[in-house]
Design an enzyme around this catalytic site. Sequence first.
Site, PDB file in Angstrom:
ATOM      1  N   GLY A   1       2.840  -6.962 -60.267  1.00 20.60           N
ATOM      2  CA  GLY A   1       3.338  -7.848 -61.307  1.00 20.60           C
ATOM      3  C   GLY A   1       4.835  -7.700 -61.473  1.00 20.60           C
ATOM      4  O   GLY A   1       5.556  -7.317 -60.546  1.00 20.60           O
ATOM      5  N   SER A   2       5.316  -7.955 -62.675  1.00 19.94           N
ATOM      6  CA  SER A   2       6.757  -7.977 -62.920  1.00 19.94           C
ATOM      7  C   SER A   2       7.327  -6.571 -63.075  1.00 19.94           C
ATOM      8  O   SER A   2       6.638  -5.633 -63.477  1.00 19.94           O
ATOM      9  CB  SER A   2       7.062  -8.782 -64.185  1.00 19.94           C
TER      10      SER A   2
ATOM     11  N   THR B   1       7.099  -5.358 -66.776  1.00 22.75           N
ATOM     12  CA  THR B   1       5.794  -4.801 -67.145  1.00 22.75           C
ATOM     13  C   THR B   1       5.604  -3.420 -66.525  1.00 22.75           C
ATOM     14  O   THR B   1       5.037  -2.517 -67.151  1.00 22.75           O
ATOM     15  CB  THR B   1       4.668  -5.742 -66.700  1.00 22.75           C
ATOM     16  N   ALA B   2       6.078  -3.248 -65.299  1.00 21.48           N
ATOM     17  CA  ALA B   2       5.951  -1.948 -64.621  1.00 21.48           C
ATOM     18  C   ALA B   2       6.715  -0.857 -65.369  1.00 21.48           C
ATOM     19  O   ALA B   2       6.276   0.300 -65.423  1.00 21.48           O
ATOM     20  CB  ALA B   2       6.462  -2.057 -63.194  1.00 21.48           C
TER      21      ALA B   2
ATOM     22  N   GLU C   1       3.700  -2.625 -57.218  1.00 17.72           N
ATOM     23  CA  GLU C   1       4.234  -3.667 -56.321  1.00 17.72           C
ATOM     24  C   GLU C   1       4.809  -4.739 -57.215  1.00 17.72           C
ATOM     25  O   GLU C   1       4.077  -5.429 -57.926  1.00 17.72           O
ATOM     26  CB  GLU C   1       3.117  -4.204 -55.420  1.00 17.72           C
TER      27      GLU C   1
ATOM     28  N   CYS D   1       5.616 -13.252 -54.580  1.00 18.51           N
ATOM     29  CA  CYS D   1       6.681 -12.255 -54.690  1.00 18.51           C
ATOM     30  C   CYS D   1       7.517 -12.171 -53.416  1.00 18.51           C
ATOM     31  O   CYS D   1       8.651 -11.695 -53.438  1.00 18.51           O
ATOM     32  CB  CYS D   1       6.101 -10.883 -55.031  1.00 18.51           C
TER      33      CYS D   1
END
Length: 425
Positions: free
Chosen positions: A170-171, A174-175, A192, A226
């Site tokens: 994800g983004s 958020t990570a 990732e 991505c």
Amino acid sequence: VNIFLRKAEVEAAVKAAKNAFPIWSSKSPLERSQILNKLADLIEHDLEAFPSSLHKSELVYNCLRLENHILSPSRLNSCLLWFCSVAGLISPWNLPLYLLTWKIAPAIACGNTVVAKPSEMTSVTAWMMCKLLEKAGVPHGVVNVVFGMGTKAGEALVCHPDVPLISFTGSTLTAQRITEKSAPHCKRLSLELGGKNPAIIFDDADLAQCIPTTLRSSFANQGEICLCTSRIFVQRGIYSEFLKRFVAEAKKWKVGNPSDPTVDVGALISKEHLEKVIYVKKAQAEGARVLCGEGVDSLALPAGNRKGYFMLPTVIAEVKDESCCMQEEIFGPVTCVVAFDTEEEVIERANSVKYGLAATVWSSNVGRVHRVAKRLQSGLVWTNCWLVRDLNLPFGGMKASGVGREGAKDSYEFFTEVKTITIKH
């Protein structure tokens, strides 16, 4: 397969996974691989029923079959391993079936049980997959799916003390939150994340191959991949020719209902995302030129789709490297084309963003291809092609594009612990 709908039920999902772990992890690699093979067969048989044309790819079911290559009995028996128990898997909306199976397959193949949290925007795909998991014979409690918002269900999963590892796609934003929330538990993370991927096109590139491939790498799946190209560096000697041909071909891409086989670009995921990816006004405010697409060409849609979240493939030129269009991940059908002069210059410019996921290099000079690929700060580099995947190879990014690698051996190592036992004779 258990399905849970509310934040409070994350606890029940983890408990079900913990209870199923002893029996599932005690099964032989052969037994687990037989179930995965059956699941792959079922998905392959029902693939046309799933949403999104990009799901109709052998990558989806081959990532299930691939686990047989990393889980042969001889390999397990040659190592002293400890299964990690419950794995938390958080997958995004852009390739929901592929990225969910990409995580579930190695996790359960290695003997773990899982709690999976798919995107709340693509829950139907996960629901359909759950039915096939049951048909394949996956035992009760081995795969548990939690539906809900990331801020509630996702965060509860990340913070749960009985989930020792998290695999997230994800983004980057958020990570960062996942990293903060999991830190008190010292969890193992595989992240990732996003990209700002460059395509570098030298003056000896085969434009007959390069232009259609770069169009695809820029606009496939509405640019919501991505790995999509959003910065195109073209050597000055061919810049004008490339730009003219590239824009002419981009204008031919048809926007509309994705179930129509003649359509190239479908709807974006949501109204909010459409508003986010429209960078035209930002680009123009910074002195850039919009050559086609949003704000330039009219969007003709069928009557039934006119309220949808559609956007024309958009090409922006004369944009500065420090522009937000060249620095921020857009994640939509927008790409920027700029000129460069020397090899040294373009490497420095390509590396001048915080991301480092993927890149493409176009040249007929083999020596140059190797030199440039080695120096690019990208986890993946394609030369004279794009999105050619070998599922046995590591996948992941550098810098703000991720932590760790997944795929075959790398997934095997992430989802297991190595234990050293010394016995005195």
